[in-house]
Write a protein that holds these residues in place. Sequence first.
Motif, PDB file in Angstrom:
ATOM      1  N   TYR A   1      29.278  54.061   5.863  1.00 29.83           N
ATOM      2  CA  TYR A   1      28.589  53.594   4.657  1.00 29.83           C
ATOM      3  C   TYR A   1      29.031  54.467   3.487  1.00 29.83           C
ATOM      4  N   ILE A   2      29.595  53.830   2.472  1.00 27.03           N
ATOM      5  CA  ILE A   2      30.247  54.556   1.386  1.00 27.03           C
ATOM      6  C   ILE A   2      29.834  53.991   0.032  1.00 27.03           C
ATOM      7  N   GLU A   3      30.294  54.634  -1.017  1.00 29.59           N
ATOM      8  CA  GLU A   3      30.279  54.066  -2.368  1.00 29.59           C
ATOM      9  C   GLU A   3      31.575  54.482  -3.046  1.00 29.59           C
TER      10      GLU A   3
ATOM     11  N   GLY B   1      26.217  52.162  -0.351  1.00 28.16           N
ATOM     12  CA  GLY B   1      25.756  53.536  -0.479  1.00 28.16           C
ATOM     13  C   GLY B   1      24.361  53.674  -1.048  1.00 28.16           C
ATOM     14  N   ASN B   2      24.242  54.458  -2.120  1.00 27.01           N
ATOM     15  CA  ASN B   2      22.946  54.765  -2.716  1.00 27.01           C
ATOM     16  C   ASN B   2      22.583  53.814  -3.855  1.00 27.01           C
ATOM     17  N   ALA B   3      23.215  52.668  -3.898  1.00 25.44           N
ATOM     18  CA  ALA B   3      22.946  51.684  -4.950  1.00 25.44           C
ATOM     19  C   ALA B   3      21.602  50.997  -4.710  1.00 25.44           C
ATOM     20  N   ASN B   4      21.168  50.277  -5.709  1.00 29.30           N
ATOM     21  CA  ASN B   4      19.965  49.442  -5.617  1.00 29.30           C
ATOM     22  C   ASN B   4      20.309  48.032  -6.080  1.00 29.30           C
ATOM     23  N   GLU B   5      19.548  47.069  -5.611  1.00 23.54           N
ATOM     24  CA  GLU B   5      19.764  45.695  -6.039  1.00 23.54           C
ATOM     25  C   GLU B   5      18.438  45.023  -6.366  1.00 23.54           C
TER      26      GLU B   5
ATOM     27  N   CYS C   1      29.732  50.195  -9.315  1.00 25.91           N
ATOM     28  CA  CYS C   1      29.289  48.891  -8.814  1.00 25.91           C
ATOM     29  C   CYS C   1      30.463  47.921  -8.744  1.00 25.91           C
ATOM     30  N   TYR C   2      31.316  47.956  -9.763  1.00 21.87           N
ATOM     31  CA  TYR C   2      32.483  47.075  -9.748  1.00 21.87           C
ATOM     32  C   TYR C   2      33.441  47.479  -8.633  1.00 21.87           C
ATOM     33  N   GLY C   3      33.628  48.777  -8.453  1.00 20.04           N
ATOM     34  CA  GLY C   3      34.486  49.243  -7.371  1.00 20.04           C
ATOM     35  C   GLY C   3      33.970  48.816  -6.006  1.00 20.04           C
ATOM     36  N   ASN C   4      32.652  48.876  -5.823  1.00 26.25           N
ATOM     37  CA  ASN C   4      32.064  48.408  -4.572  1.00 26.25           C
ATOM     38  C   ASN C   4      32.378  46.928  -4.341  1.00 26.25           C
ATOM     39  N   LEU C   5      32.293  46.139  -5.408  1.00 29.44           N
ATOM     40  CA  LEU C   5      32.596  44.707  -5.308  1.00 29.44           C
ATOM     41  C   LEU C   5      34.057  44.471  -4.946  1.00 29.44           C
ATOM     42  N   VAL C   6      34.962  45.216  -5.570  1.00 25.83           N
ATOM     43  CA  VAL C   6      36.390  45.072  -5.273  1.00 25.83           C
ATOM     44  C   VAL C   6      36.655  45.399  -3.806  1.00 25.83           C
TER      45      VAL C   6
ATOM     46  N   LYS D   1      25.128  41.195   1.017  1.00 27.73           N
ATOM     47  CA  LYS D   1      25.146  41.407   2.472  1.00 27.73           C
ATOM     48  C   LYS D   1      25.386  42.875   2.812  1.00 27.73           C
ATOM     49  N   MET D   2      26.252  43.541   2.028  1.00 27.15           N
ATOM     50  CA  MET D   2      26.464  44.974   2.232  1.00 27.15           C
ATOM     51  C   MET D   2      25.172  45.750   1.965  1.00 27.15           C
ATOM     52  N   ALA D   3      24.436  45.320   0.934  1.00 28.02           N
ATOM     53  CA  ALA D   3      23.158  45.967   0.623  1.00 28.02           C
ATOM     54  C   ALA D   3      22.161  45.769   1.759  1.00 28.02           C
TER      55      ALA D   3
END
Length: 241
Positions: A48-50, A85-89, A107-112, A175-177
């Motif tokens: 699990y990364i960011e 990672g430590n993001a929120n949605e 956030c954009y990098g996570n999407l890529v 789905k990752m979240a």
Amino acid sequence: MCIRDRYQRRVHGDSNLKSMRTASFAILCILVSAASINCAPDLVIDVYIESLCPYCQDFILNSLRGALRADSFLTMATVNLIPFGNANETQGAQGWEFSCQHGSNECYGNLVETCAINHLSPIRGLKFIVCLEDGVSKGAGFDAAGTDCANRQGLDYSIIKFCATNTEGNLLEHKMAQQTNALNPPHRYVPWVVVNGQHNVKDESEILSNLLEYACKHSTVQIPECLNAMIQAEKKKFLSK
């Protein structure tokens, strides 16, 4: 925090007989694997990364990249990266809205990275993310690094970018979240490592340090590079005494 606790490794003294048996078994399994006979099922390693976490980048650019240099590494272990990672949605009017520890660029990098994982084969996806994080760590933006990495691998980055900037990527990141938020126990830092469904600090430390060595130690599916990895591991043990 994007800071994982630093756990000091403790080297347990193995007897010479145990070391010899381990070495003999590893060599035997390498020979058996060369004959295309499956020694054991693969390990499943979820990380699990960011995308802008320096500790995640360290794992990707060193431990993961080193493992991927070994031919047929993925026959020993399935490696899944989960970029959230430590993001929120939160759910907004136009879809899911993400807030990330290192800002909107992360956030954009996570999407890529999520879109690359879903649009590319496992080996190509992992190698693309290694290349992407390498470029970003040197100051490139995600699109610039992504374009360069795609060109190197003979890929079309526009497909990944279209995914990352549209509904598809939004739903994939959701789905990752969900996968991250379903962790039991919950993650306390990133990178957070789960092996065959279980989080273990010792396994995590070994994987973050040397993924290839860990896989060679714990999987009976062996590849030729395991012999050298085992020799180097035994050498380190000897020098640490």
